[in-house]
Scaffold this active site. Structure first.
Site, PDB file in Angstrom:
ATOM      1  N   THR B 413       0.815  -1.204   0.000  1.00 19.44           N
ATOM      2  CA  THR B 413       0.000   0.000   0.000  1.00 19.44           C
ATOM      3  C   THR B 413       0.850   1.256   0.000  1.00 19.44           C
ATOM      4  O   THR B 413       2.030   1.235   0.365  1.00 19.44           O
ATOM      5  CB  THR B 413      -0.975   0.003   1.204  1.00 19.44           C
ATOM      6  OG1 THR B 413      -1.952   1.032   0.981  1.00 19.44           O
ATOM      7  CG2 THR B 413      -0.239   0.278   2.515  1.00 19.44           C
ATOM      8  N   CYS B 414       0.248   2.339  -0.463  1.00 18.59           N
ATOM      9  CA  CYS B 414       0.871   3.662  -0.388  1.00 18.59           C
ATOM     10  C   CYS B 414      -0.263   4.656  -0.131  1.00 18.59           C
ATOM     11  O   CYS B 414      -1.168   4.358   0.634  1.00 18.59           O
ATOM     12  CB  CYS B 414       1.634   3.974  -1.667  1.00 18.59           C
ATOM     13  SG  CYS B 414       0.600   4.071  -3.136  1.00 18.59           S
ATOM     14  N   SER B 415      -0.227   5.818  -0.744  1.00 16.79           N
ATOM     15  CA  SER B 415      -1.311   6.759  -0.476  1.00 16.79           C
ATOM     16  C   SER B 415      -2.541   6.517  -1.342  1.00 16.79           C
ATOM     17  O   SER B 415      -3.657   6.565  -0.873  1.00 16.79           O
ATOM     18  CB  SER B 415      -0.821   8.198  -0.637  1.00 16.79           C
ATOM     19  OG  SER B 415      -0.330   8.383  -1.951  1.00 16.79           O
TER      20      SER B 415
END
Lengths: 454, 454, 454, 454
Positions: B413-415
Site C-alpha cells: 500500500t501507499c497513499s
C-alpha cells in the site's frame, strides 16, 4: 482543383471536400461539421453544395447543419427515401460546381435511394472521379441486407446491375471515392488501400470478378449484425441529421460522490482498455473501449439512455462523448472527474474480472467454457474448438439462451480483446461467477498456432 | 511589467518569467526551455538574464541552453557551489532589469549556495516580490538534509537565520515566489495555495511560527528519501545543466518483435495505471505511472540505463520520455508501438498481478503480510496495524532485509495506489508469489474509517 | 487551492478562476466561456459559483451561459442594479467555496451596485485576497462618471469611502485582484504590474495617497470617453449577458463579387495595420486595427449594424468577429475571402490615403492642419502645437464642428497611429481631400524630441 | 495500406508517406522532417526507407536527417549524381516494403539521375501508383533546362523517351504521384488537380499529346528563370541535405534599437503585403511577401547572407525563417520585435512607395514607364502595351541595362502585385524617384479588359 478526404475514426467513414478552387461541395458530412468548414476555408473555397449519396445508417449526418452554417444547398437524389433536400436529382442529371461538372447516377442496391456522382473536370471528358457512397467500396460493395435481410441476395443483384450499368461505363482512370473504409459496419471485407480507380477495382473487386449470380449468392449469405441504432440514424437522417448538442468540455466532470449518486441504475460506460477494466471497475459497468464507443455504445444504450462515463483520464471524456454523439447518443450526464483513479482512492466498492492468456486457455481448455463474441463471418473463418458463439451485440438479448453454465468458468474471446471485454462485462452483469477475457483474442491464438476449428 | 509562473508537473517546480515590458529574466529554468522562450516572446520581451537561486538537485537545469539560445547572461551567487555563471553576485548586490531593480540575498540552509532575489519596481521602494528558491516555500522551507543528513538540524538553524536576517526585513506585502509547490521532493508539508506574501507566511509558515530551536529540531528529525538521481543532477547543474537530446516524436516506436528483442535484460517502464498493470503486463517490467516518471524513473534507472517504455497509448511516449529527460535520463531506446494492446494481440507471454480493496484486506487481514511503501513521515502519520515499512525507492536494495515471507501473500500500500504499483512490480521481480496492490491505498483506507496505527 | 487569472485582450479584462481543489468560482466571466470551463477542468475542479463584482459596461458577460453550462449558481450583490442572480448577497454576507470562505463587501462608487469579495483560506484568518472588480485597480480606481458624468466627483468620494471603510481594514498582505488592467476603458492611469497587494496599493494608489477631497476633485475632473456600446452592455448584462452566436469558422468568407454586392451601404471594417490601409483600401471602409476592434468596433457600429470585414488574412476573421461579439456586435455578415489581396487582384476600385512621418510634419508644419484624436487627458498631457482635438470616437458626430478646412491637408495623430488610422478613414468619408496618418503618432513625435504644447 | 501526401507551401512540393500498415517509406522529404515522423507515427508505421526520386534543386532535402532520426535507409538510383545513398538501385530493381513491391525506373530528362518508382500492391499485378518525381507532373513534365539550358530540347527528347519507355507501359489506372504541383519553379504549366492517373495523363499531358519532336521543340523554347540558390541546393543535396539549425522561436526578436544597429548594411526582408510596404517601410529593405520567401529570399540573398526580418506580426517570424531555411538560408540574425508597428512608433526614418491601380495606369499610360517583372513565358502570353520586361529575379544584375529613366515615374507589374512589390523595392534601391506597384497586376488588368499586347 482540390480534394480533401476527411475520415471519421471508429466508423471508418470518409467524407469529401472537393472544389474547383472557388466553389466547394462536401459529400456525406457527419454531424460535427467544423472540420469540413475549416477544410473549405483552408482551400479558399465556399461551400455551395452538401451532397448526399444516400441516407446513412451508421452515423448522424450533418447535412442540415452544414447547409445552414455555410449557406449551401443540400443535393441528393429524387428517391423519396432521402426524405429531404434542396435539389433532388434524377438519374443522369448534371450540375456545375464552378468549373467542374457533376453527374448524378442512381445506383440502388445497398439501399433503394443510393446515388453515385461522377465528377468531370471538363464537360466533355471522361469522369475524373466517382463518389460511390456505399455502393462500391475498395474490393467489395456495401452490404445489401439492410432494407430486408431476407432479400439481401435480391438486392445484391440489383446492386450488381447498378454497378455494371452505371459505373462500369465510366473511365478506368476514374478515382473511386467511397463513403467507407475497412472497419465500417456498412460492409465487410473492404480492401485496405488508400486510393483506387475504377480500372483497379475492375481487377479485384468481387462485384467485378464474380458473375451476377455468384455475387448475389455470396452477398445473400453474408450474416452481418445490424446495430440497433441504425433505426434511429435512418429516422434523423430523413431530415438531414441532427444539430449538435455537444461542445468540447461540456460533459460535466462529476466528483466521486456526485457520480456515484447520479449513475445509480443508469448505464456506466468504462472506456479503458480491457486490462484496466479487469484490474478494477465499478460494479455493473460496461467495458466499451474508446475506439469502440461509436459502435458498441449504440448496442447497449440508445438515444434515450442517460449515460455515465468512466475513463482512464479526463482528456478522454470529450472523445468518448463525441463518438457517442455521432450515433445520436447525446444523453451523457457526466463523467467521473479524475478518471478511475478518483474512484479508487475514494474507498468505494471495486470489482475485478479475470483474464487468461491463449496459452493458458489452451492448456486448461477442459476447465473452461469458451464464448466467442465476434460476428458470424469471423467465427466461421476459424475459432477455438468447442467455442460457443454469439455476437457481442446480441449478448444482452440472447445471452440467456446460450449453452453456458453460470457457475463454471467462461473464457470470452474476440479478435484482440476489446469486444471480449464488453462480453465479460455483460456476463458479469448476467450473474456469471468467473469470467475471463482471453487476452489478445484469436489474433494472439493464431499467432501461437493453437488449434482452430472451422 | 509582467510575470508568468511556469510549472513543471511531476516535480512540482515553478520557474518565473519576469519582465518590465522589454527585458525579461527567467528564474530557475528546466532543461526543455521552449516554454520560457515562448513566454518571453508572448510578453514582447527579450530574455536578458537567466537567474539561478541554487544548484537544483531534483531536475536538470536549462540555464546554459537558455542563455545560449536567447543570448542572455547566467546570473547567480558568488558561492563556489554554483560552479558556473556569467555574473556571480555577492550578498546584497543589485542589478537592473530594465526598469526593475533586483537585489541578491544569500540565504543558505537548504544548500550552502542558495540565493534569494528581491524584486523592486522602484529602486527606493519596498520589495514587490522575493524569489526564494528552495529557502522558503508556502508554509515551510526547503529540506535541510541534502548536504549532509546528519547535519540537517544544524542547516535548519542556518536556514532559520537566513530567513530571519535576510527575508524577514522585506515588506510584508512582498509576493513570495518559491521554486516548488506541494509534491516536490525538495521539502515536505508545503501549503496548497497559489500565491502568498511574506506577511502571510509570517502568519503560518513554520519558519516563522516556531522558534529557532524548535524549528531546527523538527527539521533535523525529518526523514525524507534522497533520490539517487540527485547526485547526477548536482553534477550536471554545476555546468548549467544539459542540452536536450529529445525532440517530440524522437523516441522510436518499436513493433512487438523488435521491442521484445531489444528490451531483453533492459529496464522496461510501464506507464499505465495500476489496474492496467495488474490486468496484464510484461514479465519483469516496472510499474511507474506517467505522473511518477520524473521521480521514480530515477529511483530504478540512472543516466546510463537503456530504457524501454510500455504505455497505454502512443501519445504517452513523448510525455514519459520528456519526464525522464528532465531528470537526466536520456537513454530511452524505444517504446512499444501501439501500447500494451499491441503486445496483447501478439500472443507473447503476459503476467498479471493482484489487487485487493481496503475492505477486503481489512476483512482478511490475517491472511496478508502488509507492506507500506510511503515515506517515513507518511507512515508515521498513520498506517495499517502491523504493516511493515520501507520506502518504495529503497525496496530494491533493502527489500531482502524485510520481514516478509515470499510464499505468503503480501498486500502493498501507499497513499493512492501508484507507488504501491511500483512496489508490487519490485516484489514480483524479487520472487514473491502473490502480491496485491491495495487499491486506493491509505486514502481509501481512511475514507472507510478502517483502523489506523500511529 | 489554485487560482488562474484569465485575460481578455483588447478590453484588458481579468476574470479569475479560484478553487479550493474541488469547488471553483469564476469571477466576472466574459461571453465566450470555454476558457473558464477548460481552466476549471484543468484544475480538476467543478464550478459552483459564477461571481459578479458588478454589472460590467465594457463587455458582454457570460454569467448566465456559464451558469447554465456548468450547473453553477450566479452570485452577486443585493443591489437592484444587478438585475439578476441566484444568490444576492448583502454587504458582509459570507459563503463557503469548499474550504474557502468568501465575504461580500458592498463597495459602490464606480457603479452603485459594485461589490468586492474577500477570500479567506481559513474562516478566522485575514483575507488571502480581495476581488475588487472596478473599485480598485493597480494604482488607481475605476472611473466614477458612468452613472452620471456630472456627479463623477461625488461618486469618487463615495468610492473613496468604500475603499477606506470596506477594503482598507483587510490585511496588507491580501492580494488585490481587479477586473481590469492597463488599457481598459473603465479607468485610466492603471499601473503596469502583474500582481499587487493591499499594502502595496496603500503605498502608491491614488485612492490611498490622496485625501478624500483631492481624490474626488481629481476624479471629478477626469474626462473619459463613454463608448456608445456601454448602454447595450448594461442592458444585456442585466440578465447575465448573452448567449454566443459565434463559433470559430462561422463568419462566411465571401468571394470578391459576393462581398462587393453585399457590403453596399453597410459598414466595412478593415482590420489591417495603418500602413496597409494607407497603401490601398475599399472606398468608405473604416480602418479599425485588429486589437482595437473590441472598442472601436462599438464606436462606429452597434448591435444592429450589418458588418463586413476586410482583413490581412483569413485567419484574422475569427479574431475580429470574436472581438466584436464580446461587445455584443454579432451581425457580421461576411468577410472578404483571401483578405485584401483578393480585392486587389479583382481589378475593383481601390483608394489610398496618405501618411507622413513626425519629422516631415514638423518640417512642413505650416502646410498642415493637425487633428489629434486621443482622449482629452492624453491630449492635455502634451500635443503638437496648434493641434485641433477631438476624441476619435466623437469624430462622426462632432467632426463637422471642427475648425478644419476640407480642401487643405490634414495630419491626424494619436499615440502610435492606430486610432489615427480610424480618424483618417472618418475624415475621408467626410469628404476631406488630403488626409495623412502621422506614423508612430505622439510616441514617435516625443521620441524625436519634437516640440510639444501642454 | 495508407498514403499521405504532405505539401510544402511556397515551393509547391509534395512528399509522400506510403505504408503497408507496418513499414513506411517517405519519398523526397524536405529538411524539416517532423511532419513525416508524425505522419508515420499516426499511421502506426515505422519508416524503413527514405526514397529519393532525384537530387532536388529547389529545396534542401531531409533525407540524411530523416534516415538518422528514424533509423531508415536512404534509397535512390545508381547514377553518380545522387552523390549518396544506402541502397543504390539500378533501373528495374525491386524492393519490398512489407507487403508492397516497389520497382525502380530510371527516367532521366529532367535531370540525368531522375528515378521513378512504381508501387505494386501485389508482386504480379499492375502498378497501383507511380512516384514520378519531376519527370511527370499533372499535365506536363519537369523542366529540362537545368543541367544545360542550351540542351533543353535534347533533354526533353530524352525525357520523352523515359516517359514512353518506362512509364507508359504501366497500367492506366496507376496513380501518378509527382514531386510538385502548380507554382513550383521546377516546371511550368502544371494542371491544377489533386490526383491523377497515368491513363488520365495520357489524355491531356503534353508529353503524351505532342509527338516527340514537337515536345522537344516546345520544351527547348521554354525560358524559365533559374534561381541562384539551385546551385547551393544541388551541393547540399549531394550529401542528403542539411541538418536543421532552426527551432520554432529561435530567431531573436530584437527591439528597435538593437535591430537598427544590427541590420546596418545587411539584407532586410519585409514580409508584409505590398500595400503595407507601400504605406511605410525601412529604407533599403526588400519587399518579399511571406508566401514568396522560399523562392525570392534566395534570389536576393544566399546561404552566407546575414538577414534581418520585418514582419506584420511576431507570429510570422517563424514562418518566414522556416521558409528561408528550406532553401538553405539559415543566417537569419533577428527579427523586429513587435513587427513594423514597433518601428513606426520609435520615430525612426520611414520611407513610402507608390501604388497605382490598373485603371489609373491605363488612363495615365503616357506618364509612366511600365516594367513587367513576370517570367518570360508569362510576359509573352500578354502584357501592357509598351511594357519593358525583365524577370524580377534578374533585376539586381540586369536592372541597369533596362531602358528606364530614373527621373521618370515607373509602374511595376506582375501577376497580382507580390513580385512587383519586390521589383519596386529593387528600383527604389537603384535610385529611381517614383516607383509604383500596379495593384492587382495583370490579373486585375485583364479582369478590367484593358488592352493587352502579345
Amino acid at each position: 482543383m482540390k480534394m480533401l478526404r476527411i475520415e471519421t475514426p471508429g466508423v471508418a467513414h470518409y467524407a469529401y471536400v472537393i472544389t474547383d478552387g472557388a466553389e466547394a461541395m462536401v459529400v456525406d458530412p457527419r454531424r460535427d461539421v467544423e472540420e469540413y468548414l475549416n477544410a473549405a476555408r483552408s482551400l479558399g473555397a465556399r461551400i455551395r453544395c452538401v451532397v448526399e449519396t444516400h441516407r446513412q445508417e451508421d452515423f448522424v449526418m450533418g447535412s442540415a447543419r452544414l447547409a445552414r452554417e455555410s449557406g449551401a444547398s443540400i443535393v441528393n437524389g429524387d428517391h423519396e427515401l432521402f426524405g429531404h433536400g434542396d435539389v433532388r436529382l434524377p438519374d443522369g442529371a448534371r450540375f456545375q460546381l464552378g468549373g467542374l461538372t457533376v453527374r448524378a447516377l442512381h445506383t440502388p442496391g445497398h439501399t433503394p435511394e443510393s446515388m453515385s456522382y461522377a465528377v468531370h473536370t471538363d464537360d466533355s471528358g471522361p469522369a475524373w472521379a466517382v463518389l460511390t457512397g456505399d455502393a462500391v467500396f475498395f474490393g467489395t460493395t456495401g452490404r445489401t441486407d439492410l432494407a430486408d435481410a431476407e432479400r439481401a441476395g435480391e438486392n445484391a443483384a440489383l446492386l450488381y446491375d447498378s454497378v455494371h450499368d452505371k459505373l462500369a461505363p465510366l473511365a478506368d482512370t476514374a478515382l473511386v471515392l467511397p463513403a467507407h473504409g475497412p472497419g465500417s459496419v456498412c460492409g465487410s471485407g473492404m480492401a485496405d488501400r488508400p486510393y483506387s480507380t475504377l480500372g483497379e477495382e475492375r481487377r479485384y473487386n468481387e462485384v467485378f470478378t464474380l458473375d451476377r449470380g455468384e455475387f448475389a449468392r455470396r452477398k445473400g449469405a453474408e450474416r452481418l449484425p445490424r446495430p440497433p441504432y441504425f433505426r434511429h440514424m435512418e429516422r434523423v437522417n430523413l431530415g438531414g441529421g441532427l444539430e449538435p448538442v455537444l461542445r468540447p468540455g461540456s460533459v460535466p466532470l462529476l466528483d466521486v460522490s456526485t457520480f456515484a449518486t447520479g449513475c445509480g441504475d443508469k448505464l456506466v460506460y468504462d472506456s479503458r482498455e480491457p486490462e484496466g477494466f479487469a484490474g478494477g471497475h465499478l460494479a455493473s459497468s460496461y467495458s466499451i473501449w474508446l475506439g469502440g464507443m461509436p459502435v458498441f455504445g449504440g448496442w447497449i444504450g440508445d438515444e434515450h439512455s442517460p449515460i455515465y462515463l468512466v475513463t482512464d483520464r479526463d482528456a478522454d471524456v470529450d472523445t468518448a462523448a463525441l463518438h457517442l454523439s455521432r450515433i445520436g447518443i447525446d444523453n451523457v450526464q457526466g463523467a467521473l472527474a479524475g478518471g478511475f483513479g478518483a474512484w479508487r482512492k475514494s474507498g468505494r466498492a471495486i470489482e475485478t474480472s479475470g483474464v487468461i492468456t491463449p496459452r493458458e486457455l489452451h492448456e486448461q481448455r477442459e476447465a473452461f467454457q469458451v464464448l466467442d463474441v465476434r460476428d458470424a463471418d469471423e467465427f466461421a473463418s476459424g475459432h477455438i474448438p468447442g467455442a460457443v458463439h454469439t455476437y457481442v451485440g446480441h449478448l444482452p438479448e440472447r445471452g440467456a439462451e446460450l449453452p453456458l453454465v453460470r457457475r463454471r468458468p467462461v473464457a470470452v474471446t474476440c479478435s484482440v480483446g476489446h469486444r471480449a471485454g464488453l462480453g465479460v462485462s455483460l456476463l458479469l452483469r448476467a450473474g456469471f461467477d468467473d469470467v475471463r477475457n482471453v487476452l489478445g483474442g484469436m489474433t494472439a491464438w493464431q499467432a501461437l498456432d493453437l488449434p482452430v476449428e472451422r
